[in-house]
Write an enzyme that holds these catalytic residues in place. Structure first.
Site: not given
Length: 264
Positions: A8-10, A215, A217
């Site tokens: 995961f990105d944060n 994942v 954005d």
């Protein structure tokens, strides 16, 4: 050991991010702009993460230059996003001749306090360097709170034997704290990871035998998207997303829990 891993990105992925960005040329502070998009708009620019808890700035002389602050307190910093390679020496050279001061960061504190209720952590502060003008173009102060379904999603992944990792451009202290909040081992959390680092993290996991879902954005996730077995663009932040993100994503979701429905 499971052969599946989710990275995961944060900010904007696990954390609903709140940013107060000061335009140093106008003095305007705004909260509705994506910092990575700002860099892409400038062209030759770099996002520099300052590795310290910026709340301490409230106790300091607000007229101290950012360069002097870094040198006096030996503050670590990292370039987490840029259009081309920028060394730490390049950053210091620009800051040494720049007139930006502590107030250019701390001016945003009150704006953030007014926006973030039930804040989980402060991601700290950063600066955007305009590499053409050789000046600080923007300062950024950020904070965040977990999206509502993050803890549920991470717990479900772990129940299903999926290994969970974080790869983020944010500062080390914030990412370690986030790892503790979502209850994953700190060794699974990689801070100040730029685009290349994120791709390497995915590649290293694959070399260990994992099938990897990435994942994120933002445009700093694209290299990792391209390397991952499955790439997932999340729109839960509800900010404008670079159109090129959609070209590199296998799946687009609007809630983090939707990763549980993706078969990989």
């Amino acid at each position: 050991m499971s052969d599946k891993a989710v990275v995961f990105d944060n900010s904007g992925t696990l954390l609903e991010r709140y940013r107060a960005i000061k335009n140093l040329s106008t003095g305007e502070i705004f909260t509705n702009v994506n910092s990575l998009q700002l860099i892409d708009n400038i062209g030759d620019a770099a996002l520099v993460i300052l590795q310290f808890d910026s709340s301490c700035l409230t106790k300091m002389d607000s007229n101290i230059k950012i360069y002097d602050l870094i040198k006096k307190y030996d503050i670590e910093f990292d370039v987490s996003y840029s259009n081309y390679y920028v060394s730490k020496e390049d950053v210091l050279s620009i800051l040494k001749n720049d007139s930006s001061i502590i107030r250019d960061i701390s001016d945003a504190f009150d704006v953030l306090r007014g926006k973030v209720k039930n804040m989980h952590l402060c991601n700290g502060s950063a600066i955007i360097l305009d590499l053409n003008s050789q000046k600080v173009a923007y300062t950024i102060t950020s904070a965040g709170k977990l999206f509502p379904k993050v803890l549920f999603t991470v717990n479900e992944l772990k129940k299903n034997g999926v290994n969970v990792y974080i790869a983020s451009g944010d500062r080390s202290g914030a990412i370690k704290k986030l790892a503790n909040i979502i209850q994953i081992d700190e060794s699974n959390a990689f801070p100040t990871a730029d685009s290349k680092n994120k791709c390497e993290i995915v590649s290293n996991l694959q070399n260990q035998g994992f099938k990897v879902m990435m994942v994120g954005d933002g445009p700093n996730d694209i290299l990792a998207f391209n390397k991952a077995n499955i790439s997932v663009l999340t729109l839960e932040q509800k900010e404008e997303v670079s159109p090129k993100m959609f070209d590199h994503a296998d799946h687009v979701i609007h809630n983090i829990s939707e990763v549980l429905n993706i078969d990989f």
